[in-house]
Enzyme design. Structure first.
Site, PDB file in Angstrom:
ATOM      1  N   VAL A   1       0.904  -1.162   0.000  1.00 52.09           N
ATOM      2  CA  VAL A   1       0.000   0.000   0.000  1.00 52.09           C
ATOM      3  C   VAL A   1       0.940   1.209   0.000  1.00 52.09           C
ATOM      4  O   VAL A   1       1.530   1.545   1.028  1.00 52.09           O
ATOM      5  CB  VAL A   1      -0.939  -0.014   1.224  1.00 52.09           C
ATOM      6  CG1 VAL A   1      -1.794   1.243   1.259  1.00 52.09           C
ATOM      7  CG2 VAL A   1      -1.821  -1.260   1.203  1.00 52.09           C
ATOM      8  N   PRO A   2       1.136   1.841  -1.161  1.00 50.86           N
ATOM      9  CA  PRO A   2       2.282   2.718  -1.409  1.00 50.86           C
ATOM     10  C   PRO A   2       2.230   4.123  -0.803  1.00 50.86           C
ATOM     11  O   PRO A   2       2.140   5.127  -1.508  1.00 50.86           O
ATOM     12  CB  PRO A   2       2.322   2.787  -2.937  1.00 50.86           C
ATOM     13  CG  PRO A   2       0.891   2.655  -3.343  1.00 50.86           C
ATOM     14  CD  PRO A   2       0.288   1.689  -2.351  1.00 50.86           C
ATOM     15  N   CYS A   3       2.353   4.198   0.518  1.00 50.39           N
ATOM     16  CA  CYS A   3       2.392   5.508   1.170  1.00 50.39           C
ATOM     17  C   CYS A   3       3.679   6.261   0.826  1.00 50.39           C
ATOM     18  O   CYS A   3       3.742   7.480   1.006  1.00 50.39           O
ATOM     19  CB  CYS A   3       2.222   5.364   2.675  1.00 50.39           C
ATOM     20  SG  CYS A   3       3.411   4.261   3.454  1.00 50.39           S
ATOM     21  N   HIS A   4       4.682   5.563   0.294  1.00 48.77           N
ATOM     22  CA  HIS A   4       5.921   6.250  -0.108  1.00 48.77           C
ATOM     23  C   HIS A   4       5.678   7.216  -1.272  1.00 48.77           C
ATOM     24  O   HIS A   4       6.493   8.084  -1.534  1.00 48.77           O
ATOM     25  CB  HIS A   4       7.009   5.234  -0.477  1.00 48.77           C
ATOM     26  CG  HIS A   4       6.660   4.337  -1.623  1.00 48.77           C
ATOM     27  ND1 HIS A   4       5.931   3.171  -1.449  1.00 48.77           N
ATOM     28  CD2 HIS A   4       6.922   4.426  -2.944  1.00 48.77           C
ATOM     29  CE1 HIS A   4       5.769   2.586  -2.627  1.00 48.77           C
ATOM     30  NE2 HIS A   4       6.355   3.329  -3.555  1.00 48.77           N
ATOM     31  N   ARG A   5       4.551   7.083  -1.958  1.00 46.42           N
ATOM     32  CA  ARG A   5       4.225   7.971  -3.081  1.00 46.42           C
ATOM     33  C   ARG A   5       3.583   9.282  -2.641  1.00 46.42           C
ATOM     34  O   ARG A   5       3.196  10.090  -3.477  1.00 46.42           O
ATOM     35  CB  ARG A   5       3.305   7.240  -4.064  1.00 46.42           C
ATOM     36  CG  ARG A   5       3.975   6.040  -4.710  1.00 46.42           C
ATOM     37  CD  ARG A   5       3.060   5.295  -5.658  1.00 46.42           C
ATOM     38  NE  ARG A   5       3.693   4.053  -6.073  1.00 46.42           N
ATOM     39  CZ  ARG A   5       3.046   2.978  -6.488  1.00 46.42           C
ATOM     40  NH1 ARG A   5       1.719   3.010  -6.581  1.00 46.42           N
ATOM     41  NH2 ARG A   5       3.691   1.887  -6.819  1.00 46.42           N
TER      42      ARG A   5
END
Length: 196
Positions: A164-168
Site C-alpha cells: 500500500v504505497p504511502c511512499h508515493r
C-alpha cells in the site's frame, strides 16, 4: 551452565517438524498469522498475513520481534514462521524490487486501520507507479480536504507499506516528508519507480 550449539545434523529434522506443525495448524485453523522475511533493497521486510490477507509489512527499523509481539497482542498469539504460506507475496515483492511489477495483486487485511486512516489507505494504490501526490491531494481524494495532517498520520501508521504505497505521498513542495522505513527507504522506493 553453558549450552552447546545445536548439532547441525538436527537442523533438517527440526525444519521438517516445524513444517509439519505449521501444516497441522493450518488444517485445524489454529494458525491465525503466518509470517516470513523478504530481502529487499530497503532491508529485510517482515510480511505477515491472516486468512483474510496481508495484515502487516514491517521494516527492520521497526524491530520485527516487537512487531510480531504487537500482532500477537492485537490480532492473535497463534503466529508461525511459515514462508510457504507467503510464497506469492514474497514473489510479488521480489518482482516489484526488480522493477518488473508495478501493482500488487494480493488480498489485504486492513483490520489494523480504521476511519479516515482507512480511507487514505484505500486511496493510496490509486496513485500510479512512478507518480506522487501531495498530502493535500490525498486529503481531497480521501474526502476530507482539510485533513492534511491526518493524511500524514495515516501514512506514518500504514501497516502495509510498500504494498500500500504511502511512499508515493510527498509534501506540496516535492520534498519527501517522513516515512516509517526512514527517509532513505522512501528515496530508494521512489528512485526505483522513477527508473522504470
Amino acid at each position: 551452565m553453558l549450552l552447546e550449539p545445536l548439532d547441525h545434523r538436527l537442523e533438517p529434522a527440526l525444519a521438517g517438524l516445524h513444517e509439519r506443525l505449521a501444516q497441522a495448524a493450518l488444517e485445524t485453523g489454529d494458525l491465525k498469522i503466518a509470517y516470513t522475511v523478504v530481502a529487499s533493497p530497503v532491508g529485510n521486510l517482515l510480511v505477515a498475513a491472516t486468512q483474510q490477507g496481508i495484515v502487516r509489512v514491517a521494516f527492520e527499523n521497526e524491530d520485527h520481534q516487537a512487531v510480531l509481539e504487537k500482532l500477537a497482542a492485537t490480532v492473535s498469539p497463534n503466529i508461525l514462521h511459515v514462508p510457504s504460506q507467503l510464497a506469492e507475496p514474497a514473489r510479488q515483492l521480489t518482482e516489484y524490487f526488480r522493477g518488473t511489477r508495478r501493482t500488487f495483486d494480493l488480498p489485504l487485511d486492513f483490520r489494523l486501520s480504521r476511519g479516515f486512516r482507512l480511507n487514505v489507505l484505500h486511496h493510496l494504490p490509486e496513485i500510479a507507479y512512478g507518480r506522487t501526490e501531495s498530502y493535500a491531494e490525498v486529503a481531497r481524494a480521501a474526502g476530507s480536504p482539510n485533513a492534511v495532517r491526518a493524511v500524514g498520520t495515516a501514512c506514518a501508521t500504514n501497516p502495509i507499506p510498500v504494498i500500500v504505497p504511502c511512499h508515493r505521498v510527498v509534501r506540496t513542495d516535492g520534498s519527501y516528508g517522513g516515512y516509517l522505513g526512514g527517509t532513505e527507504a522512501k528515496r530508494t522506493l521512489l528512485a526505483l519507480e522513477a527508473a522504470a
